[in-house]
Design a protein around this motif. Structure first.
Motif, PDB file in Angstrom:
ATOM      1  N   LEU A 183      89.901  29.988  49.997  1.00 57.35           N
ATOM      2  CA  LEU A 183      90.713  31.281  49.585  1.00 57.35           C
ATOM      3  C   LEU A 183      89.812  32.380  49.062  1.00 57.35           C
ATOM      4  O   LEU A 183      90.265  33.503  49.172  1.00 57.35           O
ATOM      5  CB  LEU A 183      91.861  30.956  48.606  1.00 57.35           C
ATOM      6  N   THR A 184      88.940  32.097  48.321  1.00 58.07           N
ATOM      7  CA  THR A 184      87.904  32.958  47.613  1.00 58.07           C
ATOM      8  C   THR A 184      86.813  33.574  48.344  1.00 58.07           C
ATOM      9  O   THR A 184      86.097  34.308  48.155  1.00 58.07           O
ATOM     10  CB  THR A 184      87.484  32.596  46.095  1.00 58.07           C
ATOM     11  N   GLY A 185      86.409  32.544  49.299  1.00 59.11           N
ATOM     12  CA  GLY A 185      85.107  32.623  50.210  1.00 59.11           C
ATOM     13  C   GLY A 185      83.885  32.312  49.206  1.00 59.11           C
ATOM     14  O   GLY A 185      82.713  32.672  49.846  1.00 59.11           O
ATOM     15  N   LEU A 186      84.285  31.776  48.209  1.00 63.11           N
ATOM     16  CA  LEU A 186      82.817  31.220  47.335  1.00 63.11           C
ATOM     17  C   LEU A 186      82.535  29.914  47.847  1.00 63.11           C
ATOM     18  O   LEU A 186      83.349  29.134  47.951  1.00 63.11           O
ATOM     19  CB  LEU A 186      83.440  31.179  45.973  1.00 63.11           C
TER      20      LEU A 186
ATOM     21  N   LYS B 291      89.858  37.277  41.713  1.00 67.41           N
ATOM     22  CA  LYS B 291      88.608  37.756  41.133  1.00 67.41           C
ATOM     23  C   LYS B 291      87.504  36.919  41.487  1.00 67.41           C
ATOM     24  O   LYS B 291      86.446  37.440  41.717  1.00 67.41           O
ATOM     25  CB  LYS B 291      88.807  37.391  39.558  1.00 67.41           C
ATOM     26  N   GLY B 292      87.563  35.695  42.029  1.00 64.12           N
ATOM     27  CA  GLY B 292      86.879  34.835  42.852  1.00 64.12           C
ATOM     28  C   GLY B 292      86.473  35.434  44.098  1.00 64.12           C
ATOM     29  O   GLY B 292      85.319  35.434  44.631  1.00 64.12           O
ATOM     30  N   LEU B 293      87.577  35.999  44.933  1.00 67.06           N
ATOM     31  CA  LEU B 293      87.271  36.388  45.942  1.00 67.06           C
ATOM     32  C   LEU B 293      86.216  37.794  45.965  1.00 67.06           C
ATOM     33  O   LEU B 293      85.323  38.120  46.550  1.00 67.06           O
ATOM     34  CB  LEU B 293      88.601  36.984  46.611  1.00 67.06           C
TER      35      LEU B 293
ATOM     36  N   ARG C 260      75.230  25.084  45.870  1.00 74.59           N
ATOM     37  CA  ARG C 260      75.994  26.131  46.452  1.00 74.59           C
ATOM     38  C   ARG C 260      76.606  25.529  47.772  1.00 74.59           C
ATOM     39  O   ARG C 260      76.318  26.315  48.971  1.00 74.59           O
ATOM     40  CB  ARG C 260      75.237  27.493  46.667  1.00 74.59           C
TER      41      ARG C 260
ATOM     42  N   LEU D 208      95.298  37.283  49.689  1.00 75.54           N
ATOM     43  CA  LEU D 208      94.742  36.039  50.080  1.00 75.54           C
ATOM     44  C   LEU D 208      94.894  35.157  51.491  1.00 75.54           C
ATOM     45  O   LEU D 208      94.298  34.465  51.763  1.00 75.54           O
ATOM     46  CB  LEU D 208      95.389  35.119  48.997  1.00 75.54           C
TER      47      LEU D 208
ATOM     48  N   SER E 268      82.808  36.807  45.485  1.00 78.73           N
ATOM     49  CA  SER E 268      82.115  36.232  46.445  1.00 78.73           C
ATOM     50  C   SER E 268      81.505  37.402  47.458  1.00 78.73           C
ATOM     51  O   SER E 268      80.654  37.375  48.012  1.00 78.73           O
ATOM     52  CB  SER E 268      83.108  35.694  47.560  1.00 78.73           C
TER      53      SER E 268
ATOM     54  N   THR F 184      90.425  34.681  32.619  1.00 84.59           N
ATOM     55  CA  THR F 184      90.815  34.538  34.137  1.00 84.59           C
ATOM     56  C   THR F 184      89.730  33.936  35.061  1.00 84.59           C
ATOM     57  O   THR F 184      89.711  33.971  36.141  1.00 84.59           O
ATOM     58  CB  THR F 184      90.719  36.105  34.577  1.00 84.59           C
ATOM     59  N   ASP F 185      88.820  33.141  34.077  1.00 87.78           N
ATOM     60  CA  ASP F 185      87.747  32.618  35.123  1.00 87.78           C
ATOM     61  C   ASP F 185      88.301  31.398  35.826  1.00 87.78           C
ATOM     62  O   ASP F 185      89.165  30.747  35.554  1.00 87.78           O
ATOM     63  CB  ASP F 185      86.824  31.907  33.997  1.00 87.78           C
ATOM     64  N   LEU F 186      87.546  31.056  37.233  1.00 89.29           N
ATOM     65  CA  LEU F 186      88.090  30.332  38.232  1.00 89.29           C
ATOM     66  C   LEU F 186      88.163  28.905  37.569  1.00 89.29           C
ATOM     67  O   LEU F 186      88.587  28.086  37.946  1.00 89.29           O
ATOM     68  CB  LEU F 186      87.168  30.345  39.274  1.00 89.29           C
TER      69      LEU F 186
ATOM     70  N   ASP G   9      79.985  26.758  43.945  1.00 96.71           N
ATOM     71  CA  ASP G   9      78.838  27.035  42.795  1.00 96.71           C
ATOM     72  C   ASP G   9      79.584  27.368  41.445  1.00 96.71           C
ATOM     73  O   ASP G   9      80.729  26.761  41.328  1.00 96.71           O
ATOM     74  CB  ASP G   9      78.287  28.317  43.356  1.00 96.71           C
ATOM     75  N   TYR G  10      78.723  27.830  40.630  1.00 97.08           N
ATOM     76  CA  TYR G  10      78.921  27.757  39.189  1.00 97.08           C
ATOM     77  C   TYR G  10      80.439  28.643  38.711  1.00 97.08           C
ATOM     78  O   TYR G  10      80.805  28.004  37.781  1.00 97.08           O
ATOM     79  CB  TYR G  10      77.796  28.554  38.391  1.00 97.08           C
ATOM     80  N   HIS G  11      80.902  29.395  39.663  1.00 99.10           N
ATOM     81  CA  HIS G  11      82.021  30.066  39.323  1.00 99.10           C
ATOM     82  C   HIS G  11      83.197  28.899  39.144  1.00 99.10           C
ATOM     83  O   HIS G  11      84.099  29.137  38.321  1.00 99.10           O
ATOM     84  CB  HIS G  11      82.571  30.877  40.427  1.00 99.10           C
TER      85      HIS G  11
ATOM     86  N   LEU H 102      91.481  27.439  36.731  1.00 96.44           N
ATOM     87  CA  LEU H 102      92.394  26.927  38.053  1.00 96.44           C
ATOM     88  C   LEU H 102      92.007  25.839  38.514  1.00 96.44           C
ATOM     89  O   LEU H 102      92.752  24.793  38.653  1.00 96.44           O
ATOM     90  CB  LEU H 102      92.330  28.303  39.045  1.00 96.44           C
TER      91      LEU H 102
ATOM     92  N   THR I 193      95.259  35.493  39.904  1.00 94.74           N
ATOM     93  CA  THR I 193      94.295  36.243  39.079  1.00 94.74           C
ATOM     94  C   THR I 193      93.000  35.799  39.540  1.00 94.74           C
ATOM     95  O   THR I 193      91.930  36.277  39.956  1.00 94.74           O
ATOM     96  CB  THR I 193      94.534  36.581  37.863  1.00 94.74           C
ATOM     97  N   ALA I 194      92.781  34.523  39.020  1.00 93.00           N
ATOM     98  CA  ALA I 194      91.668  33.837  39.383  1.00 93.00           C
ATOM     99  C   ALA I 194      91.095  33.914  40.788  1.00 93.00           C
ATOM    100  O   ALA I 194      89.977  33.895  41.061  1.00 93.00           O
ATOM    101  CB  ALA I 194      91.604  32.353  38.835  1.00 93.00           C
ATOM    102  N   LEU I 195      92.013  33.593  41.538  1.00 89.93           N
ATOM    103  CA  LEU I 195      91.504  33.474  43.090  1.00 89.93           C
ATOM    104  C   LEU I 195      91.132  34.811  43.629  1.00 89.93           C
ATOM    105  O   LEU I 195      90.162  35.103  44.345  1.00 89.93           O
ATOM    106  CB  LEU I 195      92.856  33.058  43.842  1.00 89.93           C
TER     107      LEU I 195
ATOM    108  N   VAL J 127      90.178  26.192  46.871  1.00 84.99           N
ATOM    109  CA  VAL J 127      89.814  27.274  46.132  1.00 84.99           C
ATOM    110  C   VAL J 127      88.872  28.053  46.964  1.00 84.99           C
ATOM    111  O   VAL J 127      88.409  29.381  46.948  1.00 84.99           O
ATOM    112  CB  VAL J 127      89.204  26.923  44.705  1.00 84.99           C
TER     113      VAL J 127
END
Lengths: 306, 307
Positions: A196-199, B298-300, A253, B197, B303, A212-214, A202-204, A217, B294-296, A193
């Motif tokens: 793919l997200t670049g996060l 929105k996470g992107l 983080r 992605l 970020s 739709t919150d991470l 962290d809290y997400h 998933l 969708t979650a991925l 995750v």
């Protein structure tokens, strides 16, 4: 045991082991790059963050000295276990080998090159490599180790004691699988995750407020992982979702290695981590659509590099 | 007839400049890009590529300047629909407003501000190359029909379709316009986030067996959500996805969401996969893969706020 310890691989984990163990043992760090070995030989390894000292291991690119090693810690990335094992073959005498890779399968690779007593380990400590001779120690969570393939429990216990004496956290146990699978499910989810997200982690990753919150998933991926573990007959030592919530509440983080890899356009360990779970799911006839999806997406991301 | 284009980007410009070719249609455009608006007013709105035309269009950044219009054509990015229609709604007090945007959920937003809404789906595409100048990349059809909860009259929908068609934008008026909208939605939701992605072009996504199966998984969820609403797709998204992957069609195309992600612009994910998921939740159809991407995405997006 403490006479002669070799650490193969000078990434974050290898550097943390080499620096700490050099305070209680005669340690050599086996590096791939000559300038890496030169920097460590000249300056030692500075540890900052959770600890603050300069460790003084030897460093070399020459595996010849492995002959007399009592303990070899293979701390390479999963992709590099095979060349590390090839360096051991025909050199390492009656010393022992400990693997600490993410995912599954490193022990088998080592075993295929020799009959040494082996230890399986997973480590939860983490950090950031700031230079070849400087590592930031971020999470001081423990390393768990257990005998592999008939090695004596006593070997795991003595090794854990040595690691604890060096200032790191470690615990020996008869069976690593419950701990290893907890970490595997946690890692497969968090790394994929994050990549793919670049996060960073962290809290997400624990947010569940909106549909739709991470967090949904992340929990869905971990639930699939738990089902795969169940089908493989493993009872988990820790609940991966609780590990996730706990880690994000700490506020560190942490940048998972797979995120760092895709940002640097390096090959990731996805085949050994997320891929290991996907293959296990297929073998056991367990449906894992989300784990399969993130696995394919990370593979696709790797394919986009050139 | 007076028509006002709300959001005069690439797609809005295709409608504006083509409609302006007609003697019986007066075209206005509302857009926030001051340079673009000034260029349109000074030199006309120019299209080149698939068609070369210059349209005489009255453009403005000030919604108060808009005269009462018979028709509105909304072509903003989805996340700007609410602000755009809120500002321009007075001009449509006696008019009908048509969405030609991506995704689903735009008509619902329009209906909160105007009485008569037209559901639309359009396939032509282009890109802005400079102020007042749009490159027309692909010609294609548009289908429009009444938005069921808050419908425009069929007669006025036919009048708008006729005007668009005569102007050079072939448009069909139909009683149920959901089929093409969901066909386009399912195509985009199954391919856009995968490109975004992974960073891969459409052709490379389709030829990667693992990703192609993921695309099919997303398509299947979209089809299930459409079916439960009684929507009949006008074409099979699977065939269109494979067709588009041909080297002579769109093998090298970077999905618009990938372009957004590379430029770190907000994506339309809430109206694509987020729309499939939302309608799925309302209808009691599970959409785990659409939820996941969708979650991925929105996470992107989240970020970028961090760095």
């Amino acid at each position: 045991l403490s006479d002669d310890v070799w650490v193969i691989g000078g990434g974050v984990i290898g550097s943390l082991f080499a620096a700490h163990l050099s305070r209680v043992a005669d340690v050599t760090l086996l590096c791939r790059r000559p300038e890496h070995a030169a920097a460590v030989s000249a300056n030692g390894i500075r540890v900052s963050g959770r600890a603050d000292f300069v460790g003084r291991p030897g460093a070399s690119t020459d595996p010849a000295g492995l002959t007399d090693a009592r303990l070899v810690i293979v701390a390479t990335k999963a992709n590099d276990v095979e060349p590390a094992a090839a360096q051991l073959e025909g050199r390492l005498g009656d010393g022992s080998v400990m693997t600490v890779q993410n995912g599954l399968g490193a022990e088998e690779v080592i075993r295929s090159h020799g009959t040494w007593p082996q230890l399986s380990a997973v480590t939860f400590m983490s950090g950031t490599k700031l230079a070849d001779d400087h590592v930031e120690y971020v999470l001081d969570t423990p390393t768990w180790l257990a005998p592999y393939d008939g090695a004596p429990l006593d070997l795991a216990e003595r090794t854990a004691t040595l690691i604890v004496e060096s200032g790191l956290k470690a615990e020996a146990m008869p069976d690593l699988e419950p701990a290893r699978w907890s970490k595997l499910i946690f890692n497969a989810t968090v790394n994929s995750v994050a990549a793919l997200t670049g996060l960073p982690h962290d809290y997400h990753f624990a947010e569940l407020d909106r549909p739709t919150d991470l967090g949904h998933l992340v929990r869905g991926l971990m639930d699939e992982g738990k089902q795969i573990a169940g089908a493989a007959g493993i009872s988990l030592r820790e609940d991966p979702w609780e590990m996730n919530v706990l880690a994000t509440q700490r506020g560190s983080r942490h940048y998972p290695s797979m995120l760092e890899d895709v940002e640097a356009q390096r090959p990731t360990e996805v085949d050994f981590i997320t891929g290991a779970l996907v293959r296990e799911a297929e073998r056991r006839g367990v449906e894992a659509p989300l784990m399969t999806a993130v696995y394919r997406l990370v593979k696709g991301r790797e394919a986009s590099y050139e | 007839v007076r028509a006002t284009i709300v959001g005069c980007g690439a797609v809005g410009s295709l409608f504006a400049a083509n409609l302006a070719q007609l003697d019986d249609v007066e075209v206005w455009a509302f857009d926030l890009d001051r340079e673009h608006v000034e260029a349109i007013n000074a030199h006309g709105l120019r299209l080149s590529g698939a068609g070369d035309v210059v349209g005489e269009v009255r453009a403005t950044t000030d919604p108060a300047e808009l005269p009462p219009s018979d028709f509105g054509i909304v072509a903003t990015k989805c996340m700007h629909t609410a602000a755009a229609i809120e500002a321009t709604a007075p001009a449509f007090a006696n008019g009908a407003v048509c969405s030609v945007q991506n995704g689903v959920g735009n008509e619902e937003v329009l209906a909160q501000h105007v009485e008569r809404v037209i559901r639309g789906t359009t396939f032509p595409a282009g890109r802005i190359v400079g102020p007042g100048h749009v490159q027309w990349d692909v010609k294609g059809d548009t289908t429009i029909g009444p938005f069921e909860p808050s419908p425009a009259a069929m007669a006025e929908i036919e009048r708008l379709a006729d005007a668009c068609t005569r102007g050079g934008m072939p448009t069909m008026a139909v009683e149920d316009a959901r089929g093409p909208q969901w066909r386009k939605l399912i195509f985009n939701a199954a391919t856009n986030p995968i490109g975004a992605l992974t960073g891969l072009t459409h052709g490379r996504v389709v030829e990667d067996a693992g990703l192609r199966r993921l695309v099919s998984g997303l398509v299947d969820e979209g089809k299930a959500v459409a079916a439960v609403q009684g929507i009949e797709l006008d074409a099979d998204p699977e065939e269109l996805i494979d067709h588009a992957a041909r080297p002579d069609v769109a093998y090298d195309h970077k999905a618009s969401m990938l372009q957004d992600v590379e430029a770190r612009r907000p994506t339309e994910i809430d109206y694509l996969n987020g729309g499939v998921s939302r309608f799925g939740r309302e209808q009691g159809v599970p959409t785990p893969l659409n939820d996941a991407v969708t979650a991925l995405i929105k996470g992107l997006e989240a970020s970028w706020a961090q760095t």
